[in-house]
Every structure is written in C-alpha cells, then in structure tokens.
Design a protein around this motif. Sequence first.
Motif, PDB file in Angstrom:
ATOM      1  N   LYS A   1     -12.742 -61.516 -22.420  1.00  0.00           N
ATOM      2  CA  LYS A   1     -13.690 -61.150 -21.371  1.00  0.00           C
ATOM      3  C   LYS A   1     -13.565 -59.673 -21.008  1.00  0.00           C
ATOM      4  O   LYS A   1     -14.564 -59.000 -20.737  1.00  0.00           O
ATOM      5  CB  LYS A   1     -13.467 -62.030 -20.142  1.00  0.00           C
ATOM      6  CG  LYS A   1     -13.758 -63.498 -20.402  1.00  0.00           C
ATOM      7  CD  LYS A   1     -13.574 -64.354 -19.161  1.00  0.00           C
ATOM      8  CE  LYS A   1     -13.944 -65.796 -19.442  1.00  0.00           C
ATOM      9  NZ  LYS A   1     -13.904 -66.648 -18.239  1.00  0.00           N
ATOM     10  N   VAL A   2     -12.339 -59.164 -21.019  1.00  0.00           N
ATOM     11  CA  VAL A   2     -12.126 -57.735 -20.761  1.00  0.00           C
ATOM     12  C   VAL A   2     -12.803 -56.902 -21.843  1.00  0.00           C
ATOM     13  O   VAL A   2     -13.479 -55.901 -21.563  1.00  0.00           O
ATOM     14  CB  VAL A   2     -10.615 -57.423 -20.674  1.00  0.00           C
ATOM     15  CG1 VAL A   2     -10.367 -55.915 -20.698  1.00  0.00           C
ATOM     16  CG2 VAL A   2     -10.018 -58.034 -19.412  1.00  0.00           C
ATOM     17  N   ARG A   3     -12.643 -57.314 -23.101  1.00  0.00           N
ATOM     18  CA  ARG A   3     -13.272 -56.569 -24.206  1.00  0.00           C
ATOM     19  C   ARG A   3     -14.796 -56.600 -24.080  1.00  0.00           C
ATOM     20  O   ARG A   3     -15.475 -55.585 -24.281  1.00  0.00           O
ATOM     21  CB  ARG A   3     -12.851 -57.174 -25.551  1.00  0.00           C
ATOM     22  CG  ARG A   3     -11.385 -56.971 -25.896  1.00  0.00           C
ATOM     23  CD  ARG A   3     -11.075 -57.372 -27.329  1.00  0.00           C
ATOM     24  NE  ARG A   3      -9.634 -57.327 -27.576  1.00  0.00           N
ATOM     25  CZ  ARG A   3      -8.845 -58.397 -27.564  1.00  0.00           C
ATOM     26  NH1 ARG A   3      -9.354 -59.598 -27.335  1.00  0.00           N
ATOM     27  NH2 ARG A   3      -7.556 -58.278 -27.781  1.00  0.00           N
ATOM     28  N   ALA A   4     -15.329 -57.792 -23.740  1.00  0.00           N
ATOM     29  CA  ALA A   4     -16.783 -57.919 -23.605  1.00  0.00           C
ATOM     30  C   ALA A   4     -17.311 -57.017 -22.490  1.00  0.00           C
ATOM     31  O   ALA A   4     -18.348 -56.365 -22.636  1.00  0.00           O
ATOM     32  CB  ALA A   4     -17.154 -59.375 -23.333  1.00  0.00           C
ATOM     33  N   ALA A   5     -16.580 -56.972 -21.375  1.00  0.00           N
ATOM     34  CA  ALA A   5     -17.004 -56.160 -20.234  1.00  0.00           C
ATOM     35  C   ALA A   5     -16.967 -54.676 -20.580  1.00  0.00           C
ATOM     36  O   ALA A   5     -17.896 -53.920 -20.260  1.00  0.00           O
ATOM     37  CB  ALA A   5     -16.116 -56.449 -19.028  1.00  0.00           C
ATOM     38  N   GLU A   6     -15.901 -54.235 -21.251  1.00  0.00           N
ATOM     39  CA  GLU A   6     -15.811 -52.811 -21.604  1.00  0.00           C
ATOM     40  C   GLU A   6     -16.889 -52.437 -22.610  1.00  0.00           C
ATOM     41  O   GLU A   6     -17.507 -51.379 -22.505  1.00  0.00           O
ATOM     42  CB  GLU A   6     -14.420 -52.490 -22.158  1.00  0.00           C
ATOM     43  CG  GLU A   6     -14.216 -50.995 -22.383  1.00  0.00           C
ATOM     44  CD  GLU A   6     -12.774 -50.633 -22.672  1.00  0.00           C
ATOM     45  OE1 GLU A   6     -12.371 -49.528 -22.272  1.00  0.00           O
ATOM     46  OE2 GLU A   6     -12.060 -51.446 -23.293  1.00  0.00           O
TER      47      GLU A   6
ATOM     48  N   ASN B   1      -3.570 -63.511 -14.196  1.00  0.00           N
ATOM     49  CA  ASN B   1      -4.052 -63.191 -15.544  1.00  0.00           C
ATOM     50  C   ASN B   1      -3.816 -61.730 -15.921  1.00  0.00           C
ATOM     51  O   ASN B   1      -4.249 -61.280 -16.986  1.00  0.00           O
ATOM     52  CB  ASN B   1      -5.554 -63.456 -15.650  1.00  0.00           C
ATOM     53  CG  ASN B   1      -5.914 -64.908 -15.852  1.00  0.00           C
ATOM     54  OD1 ASN B   1      -6.856 -65.394 -15.240  1.00  0.00           O
ATOM     55  ND2 ASN B   1      -5.179 -65.619 -16.692  1.00  0.00           N
ATOM     56  N   CYS B   2      -3.139 -60.975 -15.044  1.00  0.00           N
ATOM     57  CA  CYS B   2      -3.046 -59.526 -15.251  1.00  0.00           C
ATOM     58  C   CYS B   2      -2.430 -59.143 -16.594  1.00  0.00           C
ATOM     59  O   CYS B   2      -2.953 -58.281 -17.304  1.00  0.00           O
ATOM     60  CB  CYS B   2      -2.268 -58.890 -14.102  1.00  0.00           C
ATOM     61  SG  CYS B   2      -3.340 -58.285 -12.769  1.00  0.00           S
ATOM     62  N   ALA B   3      -1.327 -59.769 -16.951  1.00  0.00           N
ATOM     63  CA  ALA B   3      -0.643 -59.395 -18.198  1.00  0.00           C
ATOM     64  C   ALA B   3      -1.544 -59.629 -19.402  1.00  0.00           C
ATOM     65  O   ALA B   3      -1.667 -58.770 -20.288  1.00  0.00           O
ATOM     66  CB  ALA B   3       0.659 -60.180 -18.330  1.00  0.00           C
ATOM     67  N   GLU B   4      -2.192 -60.780 -19.428  1.00  0.00           N
ATOM     68  CA  GLU B   4      -3.086 -61.090 -20.551  1.00  0.00           C
ATOM     69  C   GLU B   4      -4.296 -60.163 -20.557  1.00  0.00           C
ATOM     70  O   GLU B   4      -4.765 -59.738 -21.619  1.00  0.00           O
ATOM     71  CB  GLU B   4      -3.540 -62.544 -20.475  1.00  0.00           C
ATOM     72  CG  GLU B   4      -4.378 -62.977 -21.675  1.00  0.00           C
ATOM     73  CD  GLU B   4      -4.899 -64.395 -21.541  1.00  0.00           C
ATOM     74  OE1 GLU B   4      -5.715 -64.784 -22.399  1.00  0.00           O
ATOM     75  OE2 GLU B   4      -4.516 -65.103 -20.597  1.00  0.00           O
ATOM     76  N   ALA B   5      -4.813 -59.833 -19.373  1.00  0.00           N
ATOM     77  CA  ALA B   5      -5.968 -58.936 -19.296  1.00  0.00           C
ATOM     78  C   ALA B   5      -5.643 -57.586 -19.909  1.00  0.00           C
ATOM     79  O   ALA B   5      -6.448 -57.008 -20.649  1.00  0.00           O
ATOM     80  CB  ALA B   5      -6.411 -58.777 -17.845  1.00  0.00           C
ATOM     81  N   MET B   6      -4.451 -57.059 -19.632  1.00  0.00           N
ATOM     82  CA  MET B   6      -4.074 -55.752 -20.140  1.00  0.00           C
ATOM     83  C   MET B   6      -3.730 -55.770 -21.626  1.00  0.00           C
ATOM     84  O   MET B   6      -3.673 -54.714 -22.261  1.00  0.00           O
ATOM     85  CB  MET B   6      -2.899 -55.185 -19.330  1.00  0.00           C
ATOM     86  CG  MET B   6      -3.233 -54.934 -17.861  1.00  0.00           C
ATOM     87  SD  MET B   6      -4.766 -54.000 -17.613  1.00  0.00           S
ATOM     88  CE  MET B   6      -4.291 -52.412 -18.311  1.00  0.00           C
ATOM     89  N   SER B   7      -3.532 -56.968 -22.182  1.00  0.00           N
ATOM     90  CA  SER B   7      -3.271 -57.053 -23.625  1.00  0.00           C
ATOM     91  C   SER B   7      -4.510 -56.643 -24.421  1.00  0.00           C
ATOM     92  O   SER B   7      -4.414 -56.343 -25.610  1.00  0.00           O
ATOM     93  CB  SER B   7      -2.852 -58.472 -24.013  1.00  0.00           C
ATOM     94  OG  SER B   7      -3.950 -59.381 -23.918  1.00  0.00           O
ATOM     95  N   ALA B   8      -5.679 -56.616 -23.760  1.00  0.00           N
ATOM     96  CA  ALA B   8      -6.903 -56.163 -24.425  1.00  0.00           C
ATOM     97  C   ALA B   8      -6.943 -54.647 -24.553  1.00  0.00           C
ATOM     98  O   ALA B   8      -7.807 -54.104 -25.239  1.00  0.00           O
ATOM     99  CB  ALA B   8      -8.131 -56.648 -23.654  1.00  0.00           C
TER     100      ALA B   8
END
Length: 350
Positions: free
Chosen positions: A292-297, A310-317
């Motif tokens: 979802k982070v990749r899609a948003a960026e 979910n912060c750690a997983e979000a930053m893995s993107a």
Amino acid sequence: MNRRIKTLAWGAVPLVLLASLVSIDRIPGTNINLSVPYAAEGPGPTINTLGEVDGQDVVSISGADLDDTEGNLNMTTVSVRTGMTLSQVLARWLFTDDTIVPIEQIFPSGQSSEEVEESNRTAFISSESSATIAAMNYLGMPVMVEVADVVEDSAAFGHFEAGDHLISIDGTPITTPGEAQEIVRSKSPGNDVTIVFERADAQSQATITLGEHPDDPSVPLLGISMTSVPTSGIDVDYNLEDIGGPSAGMMFSLAVVDKLSPGALNGGKFVAGTGTIAEDGSVGPIGGIAHKVRAAEDAGAEVFLAPADNCAEAMSAKPENMTVLKVDTLSQAIEQMAAYNEGADYQTCG
C-alpha cells in the motif's frame, strides 16, 4: 551424428513437456487443475475518499451543510492474484515486488471463495459503520443503530427490515452496533431477547429466540448486520463496490470529518493511508501495508498515514519521496496532519 541428433531431440521432449505444464492451468480436455496453491499480493488501486467513482461521491453525505474539500485522502488496497501457473508464480517472484503466500492465507482451509467474499463484505460494512461512529464521536454528534441487512432464515428474519432503527435490547438502550453485539453475545443460543425498534417513525417490539452461529454452535446469532447513522438527520453512504475488508476504515472516517468540519484536514495535500477504525476512534493494523505504501508513492502521495503497529513493515517499502506518519487514533491522525501542514513537530514511522 544422426544418433546424437536423435538423442538430443528425445532428451528435449521432457523439457518441452515440463515447460508446457508449468505454463497451463488445466490439462486440455480434462478437469485436472494445474494451478499452484500460492497467491501473489501486490500494490492495488488507491482511491480518493474525497472524490468520485462512477459519478458518485465515494463518501456521500446528505442532511448537512458540507465544507469544501481539497487535495486527497486516499484509501489504499492490495491486489491479490490466484489461480496462477508455476511459471506465473516464478515470474512474479523474480520480476516484481509481489509477495508470494500460500493460498490458505487468502482462502482459509474449509472456506470457499464465496464464503471469504461474504466475510470480507461483512467486514467492510462493519468498517463503514465504525467509520461513521468514530467521525460522529469526534465531531460530537450522537448516532443510532440501523439495520443494514437481515440474513435469510435467521432468527431475525421476518422481524426486521433494512432501515429499521434499534433502540434497546432487553431494556438496555443501544447507540452503536458494538453495544448491540455485546448484549447478544452475552446470551446463549435458544435464549429470548426483546428488541425495541423504530420503523417509519413508529415504535415496535419483537421477542426473538437466538439461533446458532454456523461456525460455532455455542455462539448466539441474531442474524442482522448493523450500521450506525447520525440521529441529527445526517445520512452517510459509502459508494464503493468490489472492495472488501476493514482496512479503509480510518480513511473513510477522515473523509466524513473533513466534509463536516471547516478547513481541509490534509492542508490541500495528497495524503494516503490505511488502518482499521474502531467505534472509539482507535486505529488498528492491517495486512500488506508495504504494498500500500508503494501504491501510494507511485500515485504521487506526499504523506502516508500508517497504524503504529504497522510502522516497521511500512518502512520496509523504503519510500523515498513520501513522509510516513505514525497514528494510533483518529484524533491523532488529524493532529499529525495539522502538525505536518504547519511545520510543527510530528511523529514518523522512520
């Protein structure tokens, strides 16, 4: 030389057959399915909850004066591909950022695809209800419980209709679906409950014998899905099809608050995010947030709102041109956006 050519030709036959098998999902002329038991998860569509889909507002509000909105508050999704051949799975693993997962993570053992879709639809309706309640609570507006649907042949079937307003259960007033579910779950299958409800401005009462939940006979089942609507005559509708699950809850709630309060919550910027929402406004974690982070960026978002868990997983993107803000509650999400827009201190996932 001829023997060598024949040997090479015959040796190539198994390779050709293997290549054919990994590229087809069914043996021609048979019902033998050759798709592999894996699914691919990747970035899905991202939709502006302040915008329109097919000519309808994604979040439609009537019965109140609405404030003009600016920018984006995008909900994000994960695309799921199933029924793939071995070669398709390998290609997605080698050449994309998709996550390959066992099919049981998508369709739990013992559940059909139809049952999973129904479960996701129910979770989506519940998410919409919680989004409305959380937004109304933030804005200080009271809500009431409305029947969204009645399960055919359930205990409630024939007693209620979509649009009925539930007032009390066994003499206890209810204002949210959560309160109604808590009272029902405190009973046992076979117990009677008396429900006072309102239909077309007329109050009625029904005594109902609770049934059994199909997945657990020890759990009582009333057989209705509920939502919440404001008592002030405001009507909130969410107009999205083919989207399931609860992960859009926070973004829906933010859109409602933005439309019913002065000023732009996002400061006119492109904000995206994800997270479940509870009736009390708390924000919960979801799956697939890296996608979802990749899609948003990729869509051009400047800010992403991520549940704290979910912060750690979000930053893995590894987002490069997008700020990921950590949020625990609806009010904190609003405060974080305000701090970002004003150049004040805000909390990121990094």
